[in-house]
Design an enzyme around this catalytic site. Structure first.
Site, PDB file in Angstrom:
ATOM      1  N   CYS A 169      -4.884   2.375  -3.551  1.00 28.21           N
ATOM      2  CA  CYS A 169      -3.868   2.710  -2.760  1.00 28.21           C
ATOM      3  C   CYS A 169      -2.582   1.542  -3.637  1.00 28.21           C
ATOM      4  O   CYS A 169      -1.781   1.539  -1.798  1.00 28.21           O
ATOM      5  CB  CYS A 169      -3.556   2.664  -1.543  1.00 28.21           C
ATOM      6  SG  CYS A 169      -5.189   4.336  -1.277  1.00 28.21           S
TER       7      CYS A 169
ATOM      8  N   GLN B  86      -4.795  -5.152   7.162  1.00 32.35           N
ATOM      9  CA  GLN B  86      -5.240  -5.737   6.490  1.00 32.35           C
ATOM     10  C   GLN B  86      -5.069  -7.214   7.891  1.00 32.35           C
ATOM     11  O   GLN B  86      -5.789  -8.116   7.739  1.00 32.35           O
ATOM     12  CB  GLN B  86      -5.790  -6.832   5.551  1.00 32.35           C
ATOM     13  CG  GLN B  86      -5.251  -5.301   4.660  1.00 32.35           C
ATOM     14  CD  GLN B  86      -7.275  -4.342   4.163  1.00 32.35           C
ATOM     15  OE1 GLN B  86      -7.789  -4.958   5.113  1.00 32.35           O
ATOM     16  NE2 GLN B  86      -6.570  -3.021   4.243  1.00 32.35           N
TER      17      GLN B  86
ATOM     18  N   ASP C  53       2.882  -3.670   8.040  1.00 29.33           N
ATOM     19  CA  ASP C  53       2.420  -3.732   7.409  1.00 29.33           C
ATOM     20  C   ASP C  53       1.421  -4.173   8.081  1.00 29.33           C
ATOM     21  O   ASP C  53       0.823  -5.118   7.090  1.00 29.33           O
ATOM     22  CB  ASP C  53       1.991  -2.616   6.254  1.00 29.33           C
ATOM     23  CG  ASP C  53       0.962  -2.211   5.781  1.00 29.33           C
ATOM     24  OD1 ASP C  53      -0.441  -2.074   6.818  1.00 29.33           O
ATOM     25  OD2 ASP C  53       1.070  -1.711   4.335  1.00 29.33           O
TER      26      ASP C  53
ATOM     27  N   LYS D 142     -10.275  -1.018  10.592  1.00 32.56           N
ATOM     28  CA  LYS D 142     -10.925  -1.651   9.937  1.00 32.56           C
ATOM     29  C   LYS D 142     -10.825  -2.728  10.610  1.00 32.56           C
ATOM     30  O   LYS D 142     -11.159  -3.861   9.930  1.00 32.56           O
ATOM     31  CB  LYS D 142      -8.938  -1.851   8.391  1.00 32.56           C
ATOM     32  CG  LYS D 142      -8.699  -0.585   8.313  1.00 32.56           C
ATOM     33  CD  LYS D 142      -7.916  -1.285   6.877  1.00 32.56           C
ATOM     34  CE  LYS D 142      -7.418   0.140   6.610  1.00 32.56           C
ATOM     35  NZ  LYS D 142      -8.143   0.482   5.335  1.00 32.56           N
TER      36      LYS D 142
ATOM     37  N   HIS E  21       0.691  -1.101  -0.180  1.00 30.09           N
ATOM     38  CA  HIS E  21      -0.060  -0.004  -0.216  1.00 30.09           C
ATOM     39  C   HIS E  21       0.548   1.342  -0.203  1.00 30.09           C
ATOM     40  O   HIS E  21       2.548   1.133   0.553  1.00 30.09           O
ATOM     41  CB  HIS E  21      -1.239   0.075   1.331  1.00 30.09           C
ATOM     42  CG  HIS E  21      -2.382   0.898   0.985  1.00 30.09           C
ATOM     43  ND1 HIS E  21      -1.156   2.128   1.770  1.00 30.09           N
ATOM     44  CD2 HIS E  21      -3.168   0.934   1.495  1.00 30.09           C
ATOM     45  CE1 HIS E  21      -2.464   2.648   1.739  1.00 30.09           C
ATOM     46  NE2 HIS E  21      -3.432   2.036   0.835  1.00 30.09           N
TER      47      HIS E  21
HETATM   48  N1  PMP Z   1      -1.760  -0.971   4.384  1.00 35.66           N
HETATM   49  C1  PMP Z   1      -2.822  -1.629   3.890  1.00 35.66           C
HETATM   50  C2  PMP Z   1      -2.161  -3.340   3.824  1.00 35.66           C
HETATM   51  C3  PMP Z   1      -4.139  -0.504   3.827  1.00 35.66           C
HETATM   52  O1  PMP Z   1      -4.974  -2.426   3.886  1.00 35.66           O
HETATM   53  C4  PMP Z   1      -4.578   0.543   4.570  1.00 35.66           C
HETATM   54  C5  PMP Z   1      -6.116   0.882   4.337  1.00 35.66           C
HETATM   55  N2  PMP Z   1      -6.079   0.897   3.133  1.00 35.66           N
HETATM   56  C6  PMP Z   1      -3.437   1.050   5.129  1.00 35.66           C
HETATM   57  C7  PMP Z   1      -1.899   0.722   4.808  1.00 35.66           C
HETATM   58  C8  PMP Z   1      -3.313   2.428   5.373  1.00 35.66           C
HETATM   59  O2  PMP Z   1      -4.529   2.362   6.574  1.00 35.66           O
HETATM   60  P1  PMP Z   1      -4.924   3.639   7.270  1.00 35.66           P
HETATM   61  O3  PMP Z   1      -5.556   4.951   6.302  1.00 35.66           O
HETATM   62  O4  PMP Z   1      -5.912   3.353   8.119  1.00 35.66           O
HETATM   63  O5  PMP Z   1      -4.032   4.693   7.697  1.00 35.66           O
END
Ligand code: PMP
Length: 408
Positions: free
Chosen positions: A366, A203, A200, A226, A123
């Protein structure tokens, strides 16, 4: 307790509504999950009864707020297998957590010519903070590639890891494809080269049972929103010795011990990294989310998601013109079905489904490096969570039938 998705679903008020005249089917939990009553009540209770600033007041409300806030830290620590709640830093989410590590740990430890190892599966939250660090320090970024099924190609790992590799930053589970990465194996290889491992877990903490000790990683980032918690809540877990050696990330109230005219000394962990008034309600809400999920049990949630994925991959996979991205094996593929359908643009797919009351996500998620790998600008993504049912999958497939009817 037997897992009853309909009973679980009834705990989520937002799921009980019509959208465009049809009962809502919510398949966008990878973007953010819905919130159960238990969490909504915890937020109300906090604001209605206990609202006060934490760690400051010597009065009853402040005591209660502090107690709730710190209890929640312990719950998150237990959820991810951390032995010491002081190793859990409250942040605004995964993005906040990774920026904290990349900035505070990174600026102390990364120098010109050092290497930062990422993967193309990441991401943007686990790419851009490292790019910023590389620009400030003169470090180099390297990437683990993915194969046709969206799995990391780890045959190259030994050559990608060098004596200059200072950090390996990798997702536990991909939001774009659902790939579950072998974090434990990667962490062991990275440590053999002396690199620090940042995960990270945006998920990961949602769909897998996380044990940071067993994974053998150094930092683990997660987002509360999430996993049934409030938006703006999240955490960074880090190994105590690393956190203690790190400079603070932001300066302000609460993170100091003494302030003198020219310099200051820092508070103990975790407060050293929590400058200013934190998201108290968010932390308490996240603690309530952990209670809710713990009561159901991660094993039951995982088994339910796996059954749903099996059903979804079979039903969606049978459509004419479908292409599903991501691993074939359910052992490596978490609760996301990322797909394209014939010549239909993913945004058109999403618009047609929305008219049927079905919420999915369309776009690059993203994860533009993933899209580039497959030569597409976007995919459609249906993502599942504990409250989804086979009926949701049937409605999705019916909706996709309309897309096929329109686009051929
Ligand atoms: N990493 C991953 C794998 C994600 O799915 C997300 C959220 N889509 C993020 C990072 C970023 O998370 P947040 O927007 O809650 O900071």
């Amino acid at each position: 307790m037997t897992f009853d998705p309909l009973r679980i679903r009834s705990e989520f008020p937002a799921l009980d509504q019509n959208v465009n005249g049809k009962p809502l089917v919510y398949l966008d939990s990878a973007a953010t999950s819905q919130k159960p009553r238990h969490v909504l009540r915890a937020l109300d209770d906090y604001y209605e009864r206990d609202n006060a600033n934490v760690h400051r007041g010597i009065h009853e409300l402040s005591r209660r707020a502090t107690e709730g806030f710190e209890e929640a830290r312990g719950k998150v620590a237990r959820w991810i297998g951390a032995s010491d709640p002081a190793e859990v830093i409250w942040t605004s989410g995964t993005t906040g957590s990774i920026n904290l590590v990349a900035s505070a740990w990174g600026l102390d430890n990364v120098r010109a010519g050092d290497e930062i190892l990422l993967s193309v599966l990441e991401h943007h939250s686990n790419i851009v903070p490292w790019q910023l660090l590389a620009r400030r320090t003169g470090a180099k970024l390297r990437y683990v590639e993915i194969d046709e099924q969206g799995r990391l190609i780890l045959d190259d790992l030994d050559s990608l890891l060098t004596d200059r590799t200072k950090v390996v930053a990798i997702s536990h589970v991909s939001n774009a494809l659902g790939t579950v990465n072998p974090v434990k194996r990667i962490a062991a290889a990275a440590h053999a080269r002396g690199a620090v491992v940042v995960v990270d877990g945006a998920q990961g903490a949602v769909h897998t049972k996380v044990d940071v000790q067993d994974l053998g990683v150094d930092f683990y980032a997660l987002s509360g929103h999430k996993m049934c918690g409030p938006t703006g809540s999240g955490a960074l877990w880090g190994r105590r010795d690393l956190l203690e050696a790190m400079s603070p990330y932001q300066g302000g109230g609460e993170m100091i011990h003494f302030v003198h005219r020219d310099e200051s000394t820092w508070a103990e962990l975790p407060h050293k990294f929590e400058a200013g008034t934190p998201n108290i309600a968010g932390a308490i809400g996240l603690g309530a989310a952990v209670d809710f999920l713990s009561e159901i049990g991660m094993d039951a949630i995982q088994a339910h998601e796996r059954r749903l994925m099996e059903y979804a991959l079979e039903k969606v996979g049978a459509l004419d013109g479908i292409r599903i991205y991501g691993p074939e094996s359910l052992d490596e593929h978490s609760a996301v079905v990322s797909f394209t359908l014939g010549d239909a643009h993913p945004h058109d797919i999403s618009t047609i489904l929305d008219a049927e009351g079905i919420a999915i996500r369309a776009g690059h998620h993203c994860a533009q490096l993933v899209m580039k790998r497959y030569g597409v600008s976007a995919t459609a993504r249906a993502s599942f969570y504990l409250y989804n049912t086979e009926e949701d999958v049937d409605r999705l497939v019916e909706g996709l039938g309309l897309v096929v009817g329109i686009f051929g």
